[in-house]
Motif scaffolding. Sequence first.
Motif, PDB file in Angstrom:
ATOM      1  N   LEU B 209       0.852  -1.185   0.000  1.00  0.00           N
ATOM      2  CA  LEU B 209       0.000   0.000   0.000  1.00  0.00           C
ATOM      3  C   LEU B 209       0.892   1.241   0.000  1.00  0.00           C
ATOM      4  N   HIS B 210       0.843   1.973  -1.105  1.00  0.00           N
ATOM      5  CA  HIS B 210       1.667   3.176  -1.205  1.00  0.00           C
ATOM      6  C   HIS B 210       0.899   4.380  -0.685  1.00  0.00           C
ATOM      7  N   LEU B 211       1.490   5.091   0.249  1.00  0.00           N
ATOM      8  CA  LEU B 211       0.913   6.361   0.688  1.00  0.00           C
ATOM      9  C   LEU B 211       1.644   7.453  -0.083  1.00  0.00           C
ATOM     10  N   VAL B 212       0.896   8.109  -0.979  1.00  0.00           N
ATOM     11  CA  VAL B 212       1.513   8.952  -2.000  1.00  0.00           C
ATOM     12  C   VAL B 212       1.058  10.395  -1.850  1.00  0.00           C
ATOM     13  N   LEU B 213       2.023  11.301  -1.835  1.00  0.00           N
ATOM     14  CA  LEU B 213       1.681  12.725  -1.868  1.00  0.00           C
ATOM     15  C   LEU B 213       1.545  13.164  -3.315  1.00  0.00           C
ATOM     16  N   ALA B 214       0.457  13.908  -3.602  1.00  0.00           N
ATOM     17  CA  ALA B 214       0.233  14.380  -4.973  1.00  0.00           C
ATOM     18  C   ALA B 214      -0.614  15.649  -4.930  1.00  0.00           C
ATOM     19  N   LYS B 215      -0.708  16.301  -6.078  1.00  0.00           N
ATOM     20  CA  LYS B 215      -1.464  17.557  -6.151  1.00  0.00           C
ATOM     21  C   LYS B 215      -2.748  17.378  -6.942  1.00  0.00           C
ATOM     22  N   LEU B 216      -3.830  17.853  -6.370  1.00  0.00           N
ATOM     23  CA  LEU B 216      -5.111  17.850  -7.074  1.00  0.00           C
ATOM     24  C   LEU B 216      -5.131  19.007  -8.082  1.00  0.00           C
ATOM     25  N   PRO B 217      -6.003  18.943  -9.084  1.00  0.00           N
ATOM     26  CA  PRO B 217      -6.030  19.994 -10.122  1.00  0.00           C
ATOM     27  C   PRO B 217      -6.269  21.384  -9.521  1.00  0.00           C
ATOM     28  N   ASP B 218      -7.054  21.485  -8.485  1.00  0.00           N
ATOM     29  CA  ASP B 218      -7.362  22.802  -7.914  1.00  0.00           C
ATOM     30  C   ASP B 218      -6.463  23.141  -6.729  1.00  0.00           C
ATOM     31  N   ALA B 219      -5.280  22.499  -6.667  1.00  0.00           N
ATOM     32  CA  ALA B 219      -4.419  22.681  -5.490  1.00  0.00           C
ATOM     33  C   ALA B 219      -3.822  24.076  -5.451  1.00  0.00           C
ATOM     34  N   PRO B 220      -3.814  24.706  -4.273  1.00  0.00           N
ATOM     35  CA  PRO B 220      -3.030  25.938  -4.115  1.00  0.00           C
ATOM     36  C   PRO B 220      -1.553  25.622  -4.338  1.00  0.00           C
ATOM     37  N   PRO B 221      -0.771  26.621  -4.742  1.00  0.00           N
ATOM     38  CA  PRO B 221       0.645  26.344  -4.995  1.00  0.00           C
ATOM     39  C   PRO B 221       1.394  25.980  -3.711  1.00  0.00           C
ATOM     40  N   GLY B 222       2.502  25.278  -3.897  1.00  0.00           N
ATOM     41  CA  GLY B 222       3.401  24.979  -2.775  1.00  0.00           C
ATOM     42  C   GLY B 222       2.877  23.915  -1.844  1.00  0.00           C
ATOM     43  N   LYS B 224       1.029  23.892   0.602  1.00  0.00           N
ATOM     44  CA  LYS B 224      -0.364  23.898   1.062  1.00  0.00           C
ATOM     45  C   LYS B 224      -1.322  23.276   0.057  1.00  0.00           C
ATOM     46  N   GLY B 225      -0.761  22.785  -1.047  1.00  0.00           N
ATOM     47  CA  GLY B 225      -1.633  22.190  -2.054  1.00  0.00           C
ATOM     48  C   GLY B 225      -1.364  20.713  -2.256  1.00  0.00           C
ATOM     49  N   ILE B 226      -0.902  20.063  -1.223  1.00  0.00           N
ATOM     50  CA  ILE B 226      -0.521  18.656  -1.354  1.00  0.00           C
ATOM     51  C   ILE B 226      -1.520  17.781  -0.610  1.00  0.00           C
ATOM     52  N   SER B 227      -1.910  16.697  -1.270  1.00  0.00           N
ATOM     53  CA  SER B 227      -2.865  15.763  -0.660  1.00  0.00           C
ATOM     54  C   SER B 227      -2.231  14.378  -0.570  1.00  0.00           C
ATOM     55  N   LEU B 228      -2.781  13.582   0.337  1.00  0.00           N
ATOM     56  CA  LEU B 228      -2.237  12.230   0.534  1.00  0.00           C
ATOM     57  C   LEU B 228      -3.214  11.182   0.011  1.00  0.00           C
ATOM     58  N   PHE B 229      -2.672  10.217  -0.720  1.00  0.00           N
ATOM     59  CA  PHE B 229      -3.508   9.180  -1.313  1.00  0.00           C
ATOM     60  C   PHE B 229      -2.976   7.796  -0.955  1.00  0.00           C
ATOM     61  N   LEU B 230      -3.921   6.890  -0.876  1.00  0.00           N
ATOM     62  CA  LEU B 230      -3.567   5.484  -0.715  1.00  0.00           C
ATOM     63  C   LEU B 230      -3.652   4.824  -2.086  1.00  0.00           C
ATOM     64  N   VAL B 231      -2.537   4.241  -2.521  1.00  0.00           N
ATOM     65  CA  VAL B 231      -2.496   3.582  -3.834  1.00  0.00           C
ATOM     66  C   VAL B 231      -1.996   2.158  -3.647  1.00  0.00           C
ATOM     67  N   PRO B 232      -2.911   1.174  -3.680  1.00  0.00           N
ATOM     68  CA  PRO B 232      -2.461  -0.213  -3.492  1.00  0.00           C
ATOM     69  C   PRO B 232      -1.827  -0.763  -4.768  1.00  0.00           C
ATOM     70  N   LYS B 233      -0.860  -1.621  -4.571  1.00  0.00           N
ATOM     71  CA  LYS B 233      -0.241  -2.297  -5.730  1.00  0.00           C
ATOM     72  C   LYS B 233      -1.289  -3.153  -6.446  1.00  0.00           C
ATOM     73  N   ASP B 270       1.189   5.549 -13.015  1.00  0.00           N
ATOM     74  CA  ASP B 270       0.661   5.892 -14.333  1.00  0.00           C
ATOM     75  C   ASP B 270      -0.859   5.696 -14.292  1.00  0.00           C
ATOM     76  N   ASN B 271      -1.569   6.775 -14.007  1.00  0.00           N
ATOM     77  CA  ASN B 271      -3.012   6.690 -13.804  1.00  0.00           C
ATOM     78  C   ASN B 271      -3.393   5.593 -12.810  1.00  0.00           C
ATOM     79  N   ALA B 272      -2.602   5.470 -11.774  1.00  0.00           N
ATOM     80  CA  ALA B 272      -2.903   4.475 -10.746  1.00  0.00           C
ATOM     81  C   ALA B 272      -4.115   4.932  -9.942  1.00  0.00           C
ATOM     82  N   GLN B 273      -4.953   3.981  -9.571  1.00  0.00           N
ATOM     83  CA  GLN B 273      -6.141   4.340  -8.801  1.00  0.00           C
ATOM     84  C   GLN B 273      -5.779   4.527  -7.325  1.00  0.00           C
ATOM     85  N   GLY B 274      -6.194   5.652  -6.782  1.00  0.00           N
ATOM     86  CA  GLY B 274      -5.880   5.938  -5.388  1.00  0.00           C
ATOM     87  C   GLY B 274      -7.066   6.550  -4.677  1.00  0.00           C
TER      88      GLY B 274
END
Lengths: 595, 595
Positions: B209-222, B224-233, B270-274
């Motif tokens: 289970l990968h805990l991945v930091l990524a940015k949503l399309p409407d993310a504020p810069p820097g 403060k615009g980072i979200s955490l996702f769970l991406v299972p193998k 690569d378009n991994a579901q999270g």
Amino acid sequence: MVTYAAPLREIRFVLNEVLKADQLSALPGYEEATPDLFDAVLEEAAKLCVNELLPLNLSGDKEGCHYENGVVRTPAGFKEAYTKFIEGGWTSLSCDPDFGGQGMPHLLEFVVQELICSSNISFGMYPGLSHGAYNSLAAHGSDELKQTYLAKIVDGTWSGTMCLTEPHCGTDLGLMRTKAEPRGDGSYSITGTKIFISAGEHDLTENILHLVLAKLPDAPPGIKGISLFLVPKFLPKADGTPGMRNGVMCGSLEHKMGIKANATAVMNFDNAQGWLIGEAHKGMRCMFTMMNAARLGVGMQGLGISETAYQTAVAYAKDRRQMRSLDPKKQDKSAAADPIIVHPDVRRMLMTIRANTEAGRALAYWVGMLLDLSHKHPDPEKRQEADDLVALLTPIVKSYLTDHGFNAANLAVQVHGGHGYIHEYGVEQLVRDARITQIYEGTNGIQALDLVGRKMPQNMGRLMRRFFHPVSAYLETQMENPAMLEFIGPLAKAFGKLQMATATIAQKGFTKPEEAGAAASDYLKLFSLVALGYMWAQMVDVAMKNLDGDEKAFYEAKIVTARFFMQKLLPEHASLFVNIMAGGKVLMELPAEAF
Amino acid sequence: MVTYAAPLREIRFVLNEVLKADQLSALPGYEEATPDLFDAVLEEAAKLCVNELLPLNLSGDKEGCHYENGVVRTPAGFKEAYTKFIEGGWTSLSCDPDFGGQGMPHLLEFVVQELICSSNISFGMYPGLSHGAYNSLAAHGSDELKQTYLAKIVDGTWSGTMCLTEPHCGTDLGLMRTKAEPRGDGSYSITGTKIFISAGEHDLTENILHLVLAKLPDAPPGIKGISLFLVPKFLPKADGTPGMRNGVMCGSLEHKMGIKANATAVMNFDNAQGWLIGEAHKGMRCMFTMMNAARLGVGMQGLGISETAYQTAVAYAKDRRQMRSLDPKKQDKSAAADPIIVHPDVRRMLMTIRANTEAGRALAYWVGMLLDLSHKHPDPEKRQEADDLVALLTPIVKSYLTDHGFNAANLAVQVHGGHGYIHEYGVEQLVRDARITQIYEGTNGIQALDLVGRKMPQNMGRLMRRFFHPVSAYLETQMENPAMLEFIGPLAKAFGKLQMATATIAQKGFTKPEEAGAAASDYLKLFSLVALGYMWAQMVDVAMKNLDGDEKAFYEAKIVTARFFMQKLLPEHASLFVNIMAGGKVLMELPAEAF
């Protein structure tokens, strides 16, 4: 990636402006050793190191040496590079012209060693060990041995080793078991096992000359019963070319933390034919000729690595962008982040490497020049003075510069963050390669004992006075110069502590040697800081006189770096002094079984 | 060879006698966490570590991980050991009973981590990373995510990772490029490349289970615009078993200086579901839940390595005979040389490791206990107090214990001389493994900035007072105890300097943040020395009360080691203080181009 260009401007600064090394050309035999010649030689050395040796450093580490049935193959490219190395005459630089050498000063040899060690310490050890064998043979060998072997070492077609260590004895050579039996024809049969033999077996030269410590049947016990023998891999034929294989074989290679491109061999001697070098039972004296030079050579390895660590860390710190400068005025708004060199903690690491490396270079070159003065100065008192200083400063150069080399490599890794831990960047290799320099040719702990136990009491403290008196005199003169006060003040304070620590250790150690032993490592470090501070003061002095010229920025950087040394590195003297004065009782208090 | 036995007596001393950890069993939910249970668990952990994990440490280093077409194989024996590990319930120790955990205190988890890290840090990272993922998911995940995943992490059949770093951003996560696009079904498509992902791909568990930091399309810069996702193998099927492969692949493994048996992966999404963990754009908060625990875990790695370094160096120093004791009375005439533990400089090295390790253990366990108090104490003010102390001491534990772990490993190498440099002895591996701990989860320089830039000013200095006030009170009480004076005197002096340095930095940093940045690393070290001294004082206090019992030698050794700390290690505070007071100007003086 590792970044390195030979720091020729820095080198010239120390040679010409600080040490005034042109004085060497006034010595008999060194007439040609002018600054111009130094320059020309160093330009060529720089090309060789950067173009041939540096590119083989990472690949050599990755590939390592190959062992099969007693045969050792060096990593790809090493043989070709070695051929260029000997074709360029680099093995003969400071050797005796009577045996094909170029008769250049040791100082120049030191500088070239620095460049080689910055580029590829594993490679540098092959000719480095040969040079040690050359020194010992040239100083103690019979004319016949010299005629047979020296020219071959000088031209680099044959190489040399130092065979001291055995499985059960490293520091304590008195425990040695390797035996030498007279054959009746003036030669000896050598039998025993030697380990950790650098360049013990390889494919770079057509013959390898092992300088082997062994015991004769009538040897007194311990260290006073050791003799030195020359044992060639191939016995020379009458025409001087390699003949029959001798009874010496490489049993295996060690798997090591670093210097992987240098073959560290287990060497088995089985009735190998050897010839005595120097007198029977006086082998340690011959070995020390080699060892003292080798210790300074190891110091140059530390220096060389620290320069590469510095340049590599600086290049990364200027390139890598992370976070913003804490000072809004310094932020580069054209990019999303600032180069990490804006961050004070990154600068702390870079300046630490820089300040130690530059003063370390000045100290090491000074010792190199003293070595030449000790051999060539027409005045015997001057020769003795120089010789005393070399003896005193050898453990400092060996220990402090190798500790610094290792720290510098680690700081470079730290500047790189996670990338520093990755093999392909080449920085972690610097750490692994540097680590051995603190151990071999006498661990740094042994160097410290050499300083307090041997050099300090020698001739009623004469060696110490060779250093203390000029430093005292220098401080007194400079005290009157207001511009120098910010440098001279801290140095004088540290020097005062060093004098007090010296008196204390000398007094305590006289009745209780354990006290001297307990203080040794801290004392060596305290002495080193003062020695480096003394170098910095002299460098600042030169720099201040040149601030109006074309190279203002260069000289200003010297002054800032000296200031950093005085404000941020020299203060360690205070803690070291407290530790020394606390004495050794607390170290010896626990019974061994309580550990 | 590496020597290690779990130091259970040492551990019990800290837990039961110094910290009085039995107080935990008074907390709701920890009723079963009695000293007897701790003992039983630790006896079992010791067996597992010594019998299963330690024997795989050297072989794992030599073999490393294997990568082929996205598939990673761990070294021989790792899968079998991991199976035993999860069968023994070691992944569930401190986890929530609602998800199959054993609900034991964090403190016990800390101790077990120490034992694992002493035995095999590469192995320990696989369950260690999972535990970080557990913490984050348990604290911030939706009920659905928790129901789907937590039990699998707890029983160890699935594992976890932390995916933060990208090629161009490590410390500066605000620069992140990995993107998350809503799929419209409540899940997200994650695309981007993450590097340096420990345990990113391997064959120990059936899902990762990968805990991945990524940015949503409407993310504020820097940041403060980072979200955490769970991406299972593998995407879980309806029955909870692993189903379809997700769009995440391991692109390659890094070739590293050490921790070679842990797979450090480049992970391509690569378009991994999270699935989002916690709130959108608030990923850093969730990540810090994981990160703070991870930082303490890294501190335990440093501690674990230092214990193994100590035991290994001691075993060698008792066995290896070289030279004679400088004190004729201590010479063993039955042999040709004395064990090197008789030499003061060898003892200096052993005592340095020992004094830092024992106090480091007390400090780390204290923080472990505070963590439990911060979660479970019925009084909210006590919880806050404990939480404040954990926050304050986390950068200290992380930095000081990892710097010490690395130094300890290097000292152990030095004690071994040339043998320390040889792979088969296993000591140089400790150096290489320890080196990463100073870098990952925030370099030690970043920890120092966290201390001076975040923790120091937080709530008008409230965190600092949580430490300063009890230390002041303690010193005042103990000052009246003449037997304690030799310990309390030096500590009080160092504490005074720490208070002055704190005031100076707080004041300067307020107007000039670069000044705080310049002082940070020295300040963290000064703080650490005081914290360790405070631990030593408390340990001595306990020891003095037990000198009349059966274990006189054990308690006497505590007093001698404390004395060594006060006389030989704590004095470094003086130099650090001078460095801090010299200010940061000299660091920032050179223009970047002058480097």
